[in-house]
Scaffold this active site. Structure first.
Site, PDB file in Angstrom:
ATOM      1  N   TYR A 141       6.883  21.384  36.849  1.00 34.22           N
ATOM      2  CA  TYR A 141       8.159  21.445  36.150  1.00 34.22           C
ATOM      3  C   TYR A 141       9.299  21.878  37.069  1.00 34.22           C
ATOM      4  O   TYR A 141      10.465  21.610  36.786  1.00 34.22           O
ATOM      5  CB  TYR A 141       8.089  22.419  34.969  1.00 34.22           C
ATOM      6  CG  TYR A 141       7.194  21.959  33.834  1.00 34.22           C
ATOM      7  CD1 TYR A 141       6.624  20.689  33.821  1.00 34.22           C
ATOM      8  CD2 TYR A 141       6.915  22.799  32.768  1.00 34.22           C
ATOM      9  CE1 TYR A 141       5.812  20.282  32.786  1.00 34.22           C
ATOM     10  CE2 TYR A 141       6.111  22.402  31.721  1.00 34.22           C
ATOM     11  CZ  TYR A 141       5.552  21.142  31.735  1.00 34.22           C
ATOM     12  OH  TYR A 141       4.744  20.732  30.701  1.00 34.22           O
ATOM     13  N   LYS A 192      -7.695  22.139  37.962  1.00 32.87           N
ATOM     14  CA  LYS A 192      -8.259  20.804  38.211  1.00 32.87           C
ATOM     15  C   LYS A 192      -8.639  20.732  39.686  1.00 32.87           C
ATOM     16  O   LYS A 192      -8.220  19.841  40.437  1.00 32.87           O
ATOM     17  CB  LYS A 192      -7.236  19.718  37.837  1.00 32.87           C
ATOM     18  CG  LYS A 192      -7.807  18.308  37.794  1.00 32.87           C
ATOM     19  CD  LYS A 192      -8.916  18.113  36.767  1.00 32.87           C
ATOM     20  CE  LYS A 192      -9.364  16.644  36.733  1.00 32.87           C
ATOM     21  NZ  LYS A 192     -10.606  16.462  35.957  1.00 32.87           N
ATOM     22  N   ASP A 224      -9.621  19.280  31.809  1.00 33.20           N
ATOM     23  CA  ASP A 224     -10.090  18.277  30.852  1.00 33.20           C
ATOM     24  C   ASP A 224     -11.245  18.816  30.022  1.00 33.20           C
ATOM     25  O   ASP A 224     -11.321  18.601  28.809  1.00 33.20           O
ATOM     26  CB  ASP A 224     -10.455  16.969  31.545  1.00 33.20           C
ATOM     27  CG  ASP A 224     -11.263  17.148  32.822  1.00 33.20           C
ATOM     28  OD1 ASP A 224     -11.457  18.306  33.266  1.00 33.20           O
ATOM     29  OD2 ASP A 224     -11.698  16.133  33.393  1.00 33.20           O
ATOM     30  N   ASP A 248       1.017  24.472  29.022  1.00 32.07           N
ATOM     31  CA  ASP A 248       1.873  23.860  28.005  1.00 32.07           C
ATOM     32  C   ASP A 248       1.038  23.007  27.060  1.00 32.07           C
ATOM     33  O   ASP A 248       1.153  23.090  25.826  1.00 32.07           O
ATOM     34  CB  ASP A 248       2.941  23.018  28.704  1.00 32.07           C
ATOM     35  CG  ASP A 248       4.055  22.563  27.780  1.00 32.07           C
ATOM     36  OD1 ASP A 248       4.044  22.907  26.586  1.00 32.07           O
ATOM     37  OD2 ASP A 248       4.959  21.853  28.262  1.00 32.07           O
ATOM     38  N   ASP A 252      -0.444  24.107  22.999  1.00 29.32           N
ATOM     39  CA  ASP A 252      -0.088  23.288  21.836  1.00 29.32           C
ATOM     40  C   ASP A 252      -1.352  22.793  21.132  1.00 29.32           C
ATOM     41  O   ASP A 252      -1.397  22.712  19.897  1.00 29.32           O
ATOM     42  CB  ASP A 252       0.775  22.108  22.255  1.00 29.32           C
ATOM     43  CG  ASP A 252       2.244  22.484  22.401  1.00 29.32           C
ATOM     44  OD1 ASP A 252       2.552  23.688  22.328  1.00 29.32           O
ATOM     45  OD2 ASP A 252       3.079  21.585  22.597  1.00 29.32           O
TER      46      ASP A 252
END
Length: 361
Positions: A141, A192, A224, A248, A252
């Site tokens: 970001y 990851k 994942d 993020d 959610d």
């Protein structure tokens, strides 16, 4: 005792409505004698409307001078045509960066009364109590370079840079370990590392930091797999620490385990405990002004403010208890109601929590 200084940033869409209900709760505490000073300022689309910037200088000044910030939500379709630098979301990203709010705490707690509202079977989610610790000022970001360009073939392409330094990882890892130390002493670091160099460094640094926390059990999981495990067996987790992008998305996802994204608060903290407190959901422009939004995540964010920035666990517990009492009494906004259940609006839910708080004085 000096007044507690709180900056109120309602934002866009349903932001002013849900923040207004949290202010009702704050007003109950004021009437009881709590010394609180508030200043309200625009951010996001409202900031652009007021000063042609999503984070006006005057708003940032008020936020810097405050002890804590209570925010609603930013964004809306009428701002989608603005240049990227002027879009409402840049106000939120900008204030996080300007105030060095690097540690985002997102609890996912399922209230027993809402077990049937989760999209998963009650036996899978009953008793759910997770905290996701998300790094907030680095990663893709904020990484550079980023932008748009033409490639050698003349085709449009976009590019973003995922970037973390070892000190950035160390400081968020410590927040994760400290949070886990106060709970069940289990921390899962999500990355990851089988693909990304950034994640290889992340795993190395988190592993090294673990030596300072021998009482906390550390595990690692690829993002994942973590996404899958959150819906397969969410109660295996206690505290998760991860980067900005992964945090993020996972937070959610975790929100739906708790019945609704309208139930999840968050705290974004600097190194000294100053924080910006907000619900994790967006501005929901489709229901703005219709008295339909769930204000509980915002009210619970206010509780987090008293717990983390003001070190007033007594007040935080009272607010949490008032929310529990309202849910136990069967009050539901539309997002947490089962088919056929009666619902109430934003204002009525805020009134109910304020009344329950008064009874718990």
């Amino acid at each position: 005792m000096a007044d507690l200084k709180i900056a109120i940033l309602p934002g866009d869409g349903i932001g002013p409505e849900i923040v207004g209900e949290a202010v009702k709760v704050l007003d109950v505490l004021r009437r009881e004698g709590l010394a609180v000073e508030t200043k309200t300022a625009p951010i996001g689309g409202a900031g652009y409307d007021a000063a042609q910037q999503p984070l006006p200088d005057a708003t940032l000044k008020i936020a810097r001078e405050a002890d804590a910030i209570l925010m609603g939500a930013v964004g809306g379709p009428r701002y989608d045509s603005l240049p990227r630098a002027l879009r409402p979301e840049q106000g939120l990203l900008g204030i996080r960066k300007a105030l060095s709010l690097f540690a985002n705490l997102r609890p996912a707690l399922l209230y027993p009364e809402l077990a049937a509202s989760s999209t998963l079977k009650p036996e899978i989610v009953a008793g759910l109590d997770i905290v996701i610790v998300r790094e907030l000022t680095g990663d893709i970001y904020f990484g550079a370079p980023r932008g748009r360009r033409k490639n050698a073939a003349g085709d449009d392409e976009g590019f973003d840079t995922m970037h973390y330094s070892a000190p950035e990882i160390t400081r968020i890892a410590r927040v994760g370990f400290e949070t886990a130390r106060k709970r069940a002493k289990r921390l899962c670091s999500v990355d990851k590392a089988n693909v990304l160099d950034t994640s290889i460094l992340w795993r190395e640094v988190v592993t090294a930091t673990a030596k300072d926390y021998p009482d906390v059990g550390l595990t690692h999981m690829y993002v994942d797999n973590a996404a899958m495990q959150l819906v397969r067996d969410p109660k295996q987790f206690d505290v998760i620490v991860t980067g900005n992008l992964f945090g993020d998305i996972l937070s959610d996802e975790a929100s739906m385990l708790a019945g609704s994204i309208g139930m999840l608060p968050s705290a974004s903290l600097d190194a000294n405990g100053k924080g910006l407190y907000e619900p994790i959901h967006g501005s929901a422009p489709d229901i703005a002004g219709q008295d339909k939004a769930n204000p509980l995540a915002t009210i619970l964010s206010l509780a987090m403010m008293f717990r983390y920035t003001f070190a007033r666990a007594d007040i935080a517990d009272r607010i949490d208890g008032a929310v529990r009492a309202v849910l136990a009494a069967g009050r539901r906004t539309g997002d947490i109601a089962l088919p056929g259940e009666a619902t109430i609006g934003t204002r009525a839910m805020g009134d109910a929590v304020a009344a329950a708080l008064q009874r718990r004085a």
